[in-house]
Motif scaffolding. Sequence first.
Motif, mmCIF file in Angstrom:
data_model
loop_
_atom_site.group_PDB
_atom_site.id
_atom_site.type_symbol
_atom_site.label_atom_id
_atom_site.label_comp_id
_atom_site.label_asym_id
_atom_site.label_seq_id
_atom_site.Cartn_x
_atom_site.Cartn_y
_atom_site.Cartn_z
ATOM 1 N N THR A 32 0.830 -1.204 0.000
ATOM 2 C CA THR A 32 0.000 0.000 0.000
ATOM 3 C C THR A 32 0.864 1.254 0.000
ATOM 4 O O THR A 32 0.632 2.180 -0.792
ATOM 5 C CB THR A 32 -0.934 0.020 1.222
ATOM 6 O OG1 THR A 32 -1.769 -1.141 1.186
ATOM 7 C CG2 THR A 32 -1.806 1.262 1.223
ATOM 8 N N LEU A 33 1.878 1.313 0.876
ATOM 9 C CA LEU A 33 2.744 2.479 1.014
ATOM 10 C C LEU A 33 4.213 2.055 0.960
ATOM 11 O O LEU A 33 4.568 0.949 1.354
ATOM 12 C CB LEU A 33 2.473 3.197 2.346
ATOM 13 C CG LEU A 33 1.055 3.738 2.587
ATOM 14 C CD1 LEU A 33 0.968 4.341 3.981
ATOM 15 C CD2 LEU A 33 0.675 4.757 1.535
ATOM 16 N N LEU A 71 -1.895 12.782 4.717
ATOM 17 C CA LEU A 71 -2.078 12.242 3.367
ATOM 18 C C LEU A 71 -2.218 13.425 2.419
ATOM 19 O O LEU A 71 -3.261 14.076 2.377
ATOM 20 C CB LEU A 71 -3.311 11.344 3.314
ATOM 21 C CG LEU A 71 -3.365 10.177 4.317
ATOM 22 C CD1 LEU A 71 -4.583 9.303 4.043
ATOM 23 C CD2 LEU A 71 -2.095 9.354 4.265
ATOM 24 N N ALA A 72 -1.162 13.719 1.696
ATOM 25 C CA ALA A 72 -1.128 14.896 0.824
ATOM 26 C C ALA A 72 -1.825 14.583 -0.492
ATOM 27 O O ALA A 72 -1.182 14.331 -1.526
ATOM 28 C CB ALA A 72 0.316 15.335 0.601
ATOM 29 N N VAL A 73 -3.140 14.610 -0.457
ATOM 30 C CA VAL A 73 -3.940 14.313 -1.642
ATOM 31 C C VAL A 73 -3.672 15.370 -2.712
ATOM 32 O O VAL A 73 -3.707 16.564 -2.447
ATOM 33 C CB VAL A 73 -5.441 14.292 -1.285
ATOM 34 C CG1 VAL A 73 -6.285 14.026 -2.520
ATOM 35 C CG2 VAL A 73 -5.714 13.242 -0.209
ATOM 36 N N VAL A 98 2.480 11.522 3.211
ATOM 37 C CA VAL A 98 2.319 10.543 2.139
ATOM 38 C C VAL A 98 1.934 11.279 0.864
ATOM 39 O O VAL A 98 0.992 12.081 0.857
ATOM 40 C CB VAL A 98 1.239 9.501 2.480
ATOM 41 C CG1 VAL A 98 1.167 8.437 1.388
ATOM 42 C CG2 VAL A 98 1.526 8.855 3.831
ATOM 43 N N MET A 99 2.663 11.012 -0.231
ATOM 44 C CA MET A 99 2.393 11.644 -1.524
ATOM 45 C C MET A 99 2.272 10.579 -2.603
ATOM 46 O O MET A 99 2.625 9.425 -2.402
ATOM 47 C CB MET A 99 3.535 12.604 -1.908
ATOM 48 C CG MET A 99 3.820 13.698 -0.916
ATOM 49 S SD MET A 99 5.208 14.740 -1.487
ATOM 50 C CE MET A 99 5.344 15.898 -0.133
ATOM 51 N N THR A 123 5.347 7.254 0.019
ATOM 52 C CA THR A 123 4.593 7.370 -1.229
ATOM 53 C C THR A 123 3.549 6.266 -1.306
ATOM 54 O O THR A 123 3.738 5.172 -0.774
ATOM 55 C CB THR A 123 5.509 7.283 -2.462
ATOM 56 O OG1 THR A 123 6.285 6.077 -2.410
ATOM 57 C CG2 THR A 123 6.431 8.489 -2.533
ATOM 58 N N ARG A 124 2.458 6.599 -1.989
ATOM 59 C CA ARG A 124 1.336 5.670 -2.133
ATOM 60 C C ARG A 124 1.497 4.875 -3.416
ATOM 61 O O ARG A 124 1.776 5.431 -4.478
ATOM 62 C CB ARG A 124 0.035 6.462 -2.179
ATOM 63 C CG ARG A 124 -1.230 5.630 -2.123
ATOM 64 C CD ARG A 124 -2.408 6.417 -2.676
ATOM 65 N NE ARG A 124 -2.380 6.427 -4.139
ATOM 66 C CZ ARG A 124 -3.176 7.169 -4.904
ATOM 67 N NH1 ARG A 124 -4.026 7.993 -4.349
ATOM 68 N NH2 ARG A 124 -3.093 7.120 -6.222
ATOM 69 N N ARG A 125 1.333 3.572 -3.336
ATOM 70 C CA ARG A 125 1.380 2.729 -4.534
ATOM 71 C C ARG A 125 0.205 3.063 -5.461
ATOM 72 O O ARG A 125 -0.834 3.564 -5.010
ATOM 73 C CB ARG A 125 1.312 1.253 -4.137
ATOM 74 C CG ARG A 125 2.533 0.751 -3.339
ATOM 75 C CD ARG A 125 3.658 0.319 -4.245
ATOM 76 N NE ARG A 125 4.760 -0.236 -3.454
ATOM 77 C CZ ARG A 125 4.949 -1.542 -3.247
ATOM 78 N NH1 ARG A 125 4.084 -2.418 -3.741
ATOM 79 N NH2 ARG A 125 5.999 -1.964 -2.560
ATOM 80 N N PRO A 126 0.297 2.764 -6.767
ATOM 81 C CA PRO A 126 -0.759 3.146 -7.711
ATOM 82 C C PRO A 126 -2.104 2.468 -7.456
ATOM 83 O O PRO A 126 -3.147 3.027 -7.752
ATOM 84 C CB PRO A 126 -0.183 2.703 -9.066
ATOM 85 C CG PRO A 126 1.294 2.643 -8.851
ATOM 86 C CD PRO A 126 1.492 2.217 -7.436
#
Length: 554
Positions: A32-33, A71-73, A98-99, A123-126
Amino acid sequence: MHTTGTGRPDRPDHPDHGPTLAQLLAMIAAGTLDVVVAPRGTGVPVSDVVLHDTGEERDEEIWAATGLVLLAVGVEAASPEAVGVLRAADRAGAAAVVMRPGRRGPGPGLLEAAEQGRTALLTRRPGPGWTEVLGQLRTALAHSVPDRSAGAAGVEGLRLGDLSGLANTVADLVGGAITIEDPQSRVLAYSRMDHEPDPMRRLTILGQEVPRWRVVELRESGFFQALWNTDDVVRRPADDRYAERLAVAVRHGSEVLGSIWAAADGRPLAEDAVAALRTAGRAAVPHLAHHRTWGRAAAWAREGAVHALLAGSPQAAHDLGIVRGRPYAVLVAEAYDGREPAPDDAGQRVLDVLALQAAAYRPGCVTARSGHRLYVLVPAADEETDPARTLLATARSVPRAELFAGAGPVVADLAELPASREAAELVVRVLRDRAAQLPAAGTGPAVASYAEVAADAAVLRLLDRVEPLWEALSGPVHAMLAHDRAHGSRYGESVAAHLDAFGDTATAARRLNVHPNTLRYRLRRAGELFGVDLADPAVRLLADVGLRLGRRTG
């Protein structure tokens, strides 16, 4: 910088003994991250997980985010603003940011800023979306901080997400019947019933949700407003209809996850029921959070596996716990409203009840929804030819519902399930066509097995194959149907009635509710105007095929 969630940027938190970032990452789904840079390691304590909005950020703002995971959306690690977001979060004391990694991944400037600061960069996975990431992290956070208050010990040993076990445990604590509901008043779990439930509890459990009229009543009386705006227990006294009820909202920060309801179960509630329910509301947070995040995803995955199996992918059986080599049959049910698919609440509730009954019918039954349609995989015993017979009888007894349900034949191999599904769908089509041709029969469930309508189902298969060829042809029957559509005449209907009655004019006229001479006139005119000569066997065959196809399009 603004945050959305339970953490407040204007109030510093000091999570000296909270769960660590490493603990949260270990509890969420793998892949996930990714941890890019962690200057202080991943053993830093976390106070909350919040969405981070940079739309109106000002560098000179002083705010606090001690221990928060932001969580930096909308922020990509390779974008120009990424460095500013990370540095601002670092000044505020955030535990991590998290970006999205983007195609190029974090740039050198961002990596340098992360190594010089104290805030971890992730970082967030796709694959997973932001909502899923937020849900998983919050569930992990809630489960990492168990409630140690008096009475919570009873639920600590429960498997995470075991809502039925939670309901039974809370029932023992409060001395009453427990129902756990989501924010939309749908039933998630309920405790065992030691006594006959009062009418409201019975209706709620059978319908798997609080009746709509009761929801309106609770809303208009202000009960829900009181429930959702307090952390304490709300009481609804007994009246001449229902027993006393206590309710408490289950919330994680500002997010309401659901509610727990206690009702007197054949005896008054325990003296300390209010205190016990208050404690249960806090202890239930990780369980409802887990249900919201993983339970829903698991249900979707399970339904996806059922659809894959029905589409011809036997390997999906492993995800459903289905044993290869066991015979199965497929049942299909459709809920209708005025001969149209019923996507409304009433139609969905009918399918919900049928799905619940199917799950309890026998071990190994699995269900999947698709719009107004319910699919049920029914395991068969050795040499059993009609395993869905009891389920069909159950569907027939559904009150005040227009339901069409059909069961396909038993197949010995999972690879043949698509054939059973197709046969069940044909049964539903046959029942639907019969209902359309006989509207006077009224509404109500119509059910059948494939064997009961095999001939009609075979005709449907044949017409499906013939229809493209028929549309490319022309002739007397085509001309007659075109005239009926253009002028509202009833030549086609009259010919069809004549054919269905095997040429018995009196019977056909009675079915059409016209005088026999009227029918004879119409048949004669059909021959004169279009050349439809019913004395010719070939014309009779073409007329029967054309009229059956014509009924599909009205």
